[in-house]
Design a protein around this motif. Structure first.
Motif, PDB file in Angstrom:
ATOM      1  N   ASP A  87      -5.632  13.712  -3.118  1.00 18.39           N
ATOM      2  CA  ASP A  87      -5.179  15.042  -2.726  1.00 18.39           C
ATOM      3  C   ASP A  87      -3.815  14.912  -2.050  1.00 18.39           C
ATOM      4  OD1 ASP A  87      -5.457  17.899  -1.948  1.00 18.39           O
ATOM      5  OD2 ASP A  87      -5.616  17.033   0.064  1.00 18.39           O
ATOM      6  N   PHE A  88      -3.004  15.989  -2.089  1.00 17.72           N
ATOM      7  CA  PHE A  88      -1.696  15.915  -1.444  1.00 17.72           C
ATOM      8  C   PHE A  88      -1.684  16.561  -0.067  1.00 17.72           C
ATOM      9  CE2 PHE A  88       2.529  17.510  -0.384  1.00 17.72           C
ATOM     10  CZ  PHE A  88       3.229  16.303  -0.373  1.00 17.72           C
ATOM     11  N   ASP A  89      -1.901  17.870   0.011  1.00 18.54           N
ATOM     12  CA  ASP A  89      -1.752  18.578   1.279  1.00 18.54           C
ATOM     13  C   ASP A  89      -2.689  18.018   2.349  1.00 18.54           C
ATOM     14  OD1 ASP A  89       0.316  20.436   0.850  1.00 18.54           O
ATOM     15  OD2 ASP A  89      -1.023  21.782  -0.230  1.00 18.54           O
ATOM     16  N   LEU A  90      -2.092  17.490   3.423  1.00 18.56           N
ATOM     17  CA  LEU A  90      -2.789  16.987   4.608  1.00 18.56           C
ATOM     18  C   LEU A  90      -3.545  15.694   4.338  1.00 18.56           C
ATOM     19  CD1 LEU A  90      -4.141  20.349   6.051  1.00 18.56           C
ATOM     20  CD2 LEU A  90      -1.846  19.367   6.202  1.00 18.56           C
ATOM     21  N   THR A  91      -3.437  15.170   3.109  1.00 15.95           N
ATOM     22  CA  THR A  91      -3.967  13.841   2.797  1.00 15.95           C
ATOM     23  C   THR A  91      -2.795  12.892   2.643  1.00 15.95           C
ATOM     24  OG1 THR A  91      -5.944  14.731   1.704  1.00 15.95           O
ATOM     25  CG2 THR A  91      -5.339  12.471   1.191  1.00 15.95           C
ATOM     26  N   SER A 203      -3.691  18.300  -6.914  1.00 17.43           N
ATOM     27  CA  SER A 203      -3.392  19.205  -5.803  1.00 17.43           C
ATOM     28  C   SER A 203      -3.431  20.655  -6.242  1.00 17.43           C
ATOM     29  CB  SER A 203      -1.997  18.878  -5.240  1.00 17.43           C
ATOM     30  OG  SER A 203      -1.588  19.825  -4.282  1.00 17.43           O
ATOM     31  N   ALA A 204      -3.809  21.527  -5.316  1.00 11.64           N
ATOM     32  CA  ALA A 204      -3.693  22.970  -5.528  1.00 11.64           C
ATOM     33  C   ALA A 204      -2.369  23.479  -4.972  1.00 11.64           C
ATOM     34  CB  ALA A 204      -4.860  23.699  -4.864  1.00 11.64           C
ATOM     35  N   GLY A 205      -1.422  22.564  -4.740  1.00 10.59           N
ATOM     36  CA  GLY A 205      -0.131  22.912  -4.173  1.00 10.59           C
ATOM     37  C   GLY A 205       0.918  23.231  -5.230  1.00 10.59           C
ATOM     38  N   ILE A 206       2.127  22.736  -5.023  1.00  9.65           N
ATOM     39  CA  ILE A 206       3.264  23.071  -5.889  1.00  9.65           C
ATOM     40  C   ILE A 206       4.030  21.785  -6.185  1.00  9.65           C
ATOM     41  CG2 ILE A 206       5.418  24.384  -6.047  1.00  9.65           C
ATOM     42  CD1 ILE A 206       4.146  26.375  -4.021  1.00  9.65           C
ATOM     43  N   GLU A 207       4.224  21.489  -7.469  1.00 11.13           N
ATOM     44  CA  GLU A 207       4.822  20.214  -7.859  1.00 11.13           C
ATOM     45  C   GLU A 207       6.208  20.010  -7.249  1.00 11.13           C
ATOM     46  OE1 GLU A 207       6.112  17.572 -11.769  1.00 11.13           O
ATOM     47  OE2 GLU A 207       5.162  19.531 -12.056  1.00 11.13           O
ATOM     48  N   GLN A 208       7.057  21.033  -7.286  1.00  6.53           N
ATOM     49  CA  GLN A 208       8.420  20.862  -6.785  1.00  6.53           C
ATOM     50  C   GLN A 208       8.439  20.558  -5.281  1.00  6.53           C
ATOM     51  OE1 GLN A 208       7.533  23.056  -9.100  1.00  6.53           O
ATOM     52  NE2 GLN A 208       8.856  22.444 -10.802  1.00  6.53           N
ATOM     53  N   VAL A 209       7.519  21.123  -4.522  1.00  8.13           N
ATOM     54  CA  VAL A 209       7.421  20.800  -3.095  1.00  8.13           C
ATOM     55  C   VAL A 209       6.959  19.357  -2.926  1.00  8.13           C
ATOM     56  CG1 VAL A 209       6.241  21.339  -0.928  1.00  8.13           C
ATOM     57  CG2 VAL A 209       6.990  23.195  -2.439  1.00  8.13           C
ATOM     58  N   ARG A 266      -9.776   8.339 -19.456  1.00 15.08           N
ATOM     59  CA  ARG A 266     -10.919   7.902 -20.260  1.00 15.08           C
ATOM     60  C   ARG A 266     -11.116   6.385 -20.203  1.00 15.08           C
ATOM     61  NH1 ARG A 266     -12.845  11.929 -23.570  1.00 15.08           N
ATOM     62  NH2 ARG A 266     -11.513  13.781 -23.759  1.00 15.08           N
ATOM     63  N   GLU A 267     -10.068   5.659 -19.846  1.00 19.12           N
ATOM     64  CA  GLU A 267     -10.138   4.201 -19.822  1.00 19.12           C
ATOM     65  C   GLU A 267     -10.483   3.659 -18.435  1.00 19.12           C
ATOM     66  OE1 GLU A 267      -9.821   2.803 -22.672  1.00 19.12           O
ATOM     67  OE2 GLU A 267      -8.996   4.533 -23.775  1.00 19.12           O
ATOM     68  N   ARG A 268     -10.611   4.517 -17.458  1.00 19.55           N
ATOM     69  CA  ARG A 268     -10.781   4.057 -16.075  1.00 19.55           C
ATOM     70  C   ARG A 268     -12.216   4.276 -15.610  1.00 19.55           C
ATOM     71  NH1 ARG A 268      -5.845   1.513 -14.167  1.00 19.55           N
ATOM     72  NH2 ARG A 268      -4.444   1.953 -15.928  1.00 19.55           N
ATOM     73  N   ARG A 269     -12.846   3.182 -15.209  1.00 17.73           N
ATOM     74  CA  ARG A 269     -14.246   3.246 -14.796  1.00 17.73           C
ATOM     75  C   ARG A 269     -14.410   3.360 -13.286  1.00 17.73           C
ATOM     76  NH1 ARG A 269     -18.884  -1.302 -14.509  1.00 17.73           N
ATOM     77  NH2 ARG A 269     -20.674   0.090 -14.381  1.00 17.73           N
ATOM     78  N   LEU A 270     -13.559   2.688 -12.512  1.00 11.40           N
ATOM     79  CA  LEU A 270     -13.658   2.687 -11.057  1.00 11.40           C
ATOM     80  C   LEU A 270     -12.789   3.811 -10.503  1.00 11.40           C
ATOM     81  CD1 LEU A 270     -13.323  -1.160 -10.448  1.00 11.40           C
ATOM     82  CD2 LEU A 270     -15.434   0.182 -10.541  1.00 11.40           C
ATOM     83  N   VAL A 271     -13.396   4.753  -9.807  1.00 10.77           N
ATOM     84  CA  VAL A 271     -12.696   5.958  -9.355  1.00 10.77           C
ATOM     85  C   VAL A 271     -12.723   6.004  -7.836  1.00 10.77           C
ATOM     86  CG1 VAL A 271     -12.546   8.468  -9.529  1.00 10.77           C
ATOM     87  CG2 VAL A 271     -13.465   7.137 -11.453  1.00 10.77           C
ATOM     88  N   LEU A 272     -11.540   5.897  -7.231  1.00 11.86           N
ATOM     89  CA  LEU A 272     -11.421   6.012  -5.780  1.00 11.86           C
ATOM     90  C   LEU A 272     -10.857   7.392  -5.461  1.00 11.86           C
ATOM     91  CD1 LEU A 272     -11.610   4.806  -2.966  1.00 11.86           C
ATOM     92  CD2 LEU A 272      -9.379   3.704  -3.338  1.00 11.86           C
ATOM     93  N   LEU A 273     -11.673   8.222  -4.829  1.00  7.39           N
ATOM     94  CA  LEU A 273     -11.302   9.592  -4.489  1.00  7.39           C
ATOM     95  C   LEU A 273     -10.853   9.630  -3.033  1.00  7.39           C
ATOM     96  CD1 LEU A 273     -14.520  11.166  -6.017  1.00  7.39           C
ATOM     97  CD2 LEU A 273     -12.266  11.136  -7.102  1.00  7.39           C
ATOM     98  N   ILE A 274      -9.707  10.264  -2.774  1.00  4.53           N
ATOM     99  CA  ILE A 274      -9.143  10.258  -1.427  1.00  4.53           C
ATOM    100  C   ILE A 274      -8.733  11.677  -1.062  1.00  4.53           C
ATOM    101  CG2 ILE A 274      -7.402   9.234   0.085  1.00  4.53           C
ATOM    102  CD1 ILE A 274      -7.106   7.060  -2.204  1.00  4.53           C
ATOM    103  N   GLY A 275      -9.232  12.178   0.061  1.00  4.25           N
ATOM    104  CA  GLY A 275      -8.898  13.547   0.451  1.00  4.25           C
ATOM    105  C   GLY A 275      -9.186  13.817   1.911  1.00  4.25           C
ATOM    106  N   ASP A 276      -8.892  15.051   2.324  1.00  4.89           N
ATOM    107  CA  ASP A 276      -9.100  15.441   3.718  1.00  4.89           C
ATOM    108  C   ASP A 276     -10.127  16.563   3.866  1.00  4.89           C
ATOM    109  OD1 ASP A 276      -7.315  18.209   4.578  1.00  4.89           O
ATOM    110  OD2 ASP A 276      -6.924  17.293   2.646  1.00  4.89           O
TER     111      ASP A 276
END
Length: 367
Positions: A87-91, A203-209, A266-276
């Motif tokens: 995640d981007f905002d605050l993470t 992110s639910a934010g804005i790419e340019q920001v 589709r090729e990635r088995r190990l998923v590390l999720l990071i957020g706030d």
């Protein structure tokens, strides 16, 4: 004590005191045991040393062990199977900084009419606001979860926001607040680039920001990094004429469609999720099916899910940020974060990305 009644009373008092003392000792030992269970794992000790002020704890030992075991047992280098969905905002951004939509709302670099319209949108979240129904629609409307983003994106095009306005807004935030990114973000991204771990900023934010924030902090994105979020579309005069995607926009729920459409996952088995936020621990459900094994996305329930043999395995790392609450709002309940995330930095305001980098190293460089 010669009076039998006095002796009986004294005996009763002594028994009650003994029971109370035993209960206190049991509670103390239980708290100590519980605390030890969240910090005693050798890897958690490493993560805590990497960021002593972050108070990192292990909330689900089984999920961590399964994740590490899958990395060690992989036929290919673990990094080639690893994806970080962040995640981007605050993470990734500073925990006490401005989120994307707030930054543009509050910046003097933006047109005053735009800022007023955006403030109306924010205020209209209150059901008593006269424009609430017109902006957000019926509570059971299918597009209700996306209406904030739909309306905000229309305002960006209506007021013909330019790329330079956005960049000036980010520069202004940098001048006022200092670093725009959480400490350690650059080191983590450099590590992922070095070892070949895939990075997805969801992110639910804005790419340019987001891109401007990285640029102003001097942090390079990995070559294969994907930013999945709302993106301003500019005309030849550098004015915003639309925001993509539209059906749905990259809202908290809508962004999962962008994740589902990303073929390299589709090729990635190990998923590390990071957020706030607890919802960040559940975005794996939006992933496309894993090509190496049966079953759909990441399993569905939350961080640490493991599907059938050969399917994806998730681990969720969370930051519990303590921010000022809005008027009348209850303070966040840390137990929701503890239930959602397998590894949690309890003092998110002071936590860096160093523990995440240490975790990635443990996965890609097992002993």
């Amino acid at each position: 004590l010669r009076d039998p009644r006095a002796r009986a009373y004294a005996t009763a008092i002594t028994a009650v005191a003994a029971l109370a003392g035993a209960a206190w000792l049991w509670r103390r030992r239980r708290r100590r045991s519980s605390a030890d269970a969240t910090t005693a794992h050798p890897l958690i000790q490493t993560l805590r040393r990497a960021c002593p002020r972050g108070a990192v704890t292990l909330e689900d030992r089984g999920s961590l062990e399964r994740f590490l075991s899958a990395a060690r047992g992989s036929a290919n280098p673990a990094a080639s199977s690893l994806v970080l969905i962040i995640d981007f905002d605050l993470t990734m951004s500073a925990p006490l900084g401005a989120e994307c939509h707030h930054m543009l709302r509050d910046s003097p670099a933006m047109p005053e009419a735009f800022r007023q319209d955006v403030w109306t949108l924010f205020d209209a979240r209150d059901e008593a606001h006269p424009e609430h129904d017109a902006i957000f629609g019926a509570p059971d409307a299918p597009d209700r979860p996306h209406r904030f983003w739909m309306h905000y994106n229309k305002l960006l095009a209506k007021h013909r926001i330019t790329r330079s306005m956005v960049d000036r807004a980010v520069a202004g935030e940098k001048k006022v607040s200092g670093d725009l990114l959480r400490p350690g973000v650059g080191e983590l991204l450099a590590l992922c680039d070095e070892v070949g771990a895939l990075v997805v900023i969801l992110s639910a934010g804005i790419e340019q920001v987001i891109r401007s924030s990285f640029a102003h902090d001097g942090v390079a994105l990995p070559a294969g990094c994907h930013i999945l979020t709302n993106t301003l579309v500019f005309d030849d005069h550098d004015c915003c004429v639309a925001v993509e995607p539209t059906a749905p926009p990259a809202s908290r729920e809508g962004k999962l469609k962008l994740l589902n459409d990303l073929e390299p996952l589709r090729e990635r088995r190990l998923v590390l999720l990071i957020g706030d936020k607890p919802v960040d621990a559940r975005v794996g459900r939006g992933m496309p099916p894993f090509r190496g094994g049966g079953g759909g996305g990441g399993g569905g329930g939350g961080g640490g899910s493991e599907g059938a043999d050969g399917s994806r395995i998730e681990l969720a790392f969370g930051f519990f940020n303590e921010r000022p609450t809005e008027s009348g709002a209850l303070p966040p309940d840390v137990n929701k974060w503890r239930s959602a995330f397998n590894v949690l930095a309890h003092r998110g305001n002071e936590a860096t990305f160093a523990p995440v980098a240490a975790l990635v190293r443990a996965v890609v460089e097992p002993d």
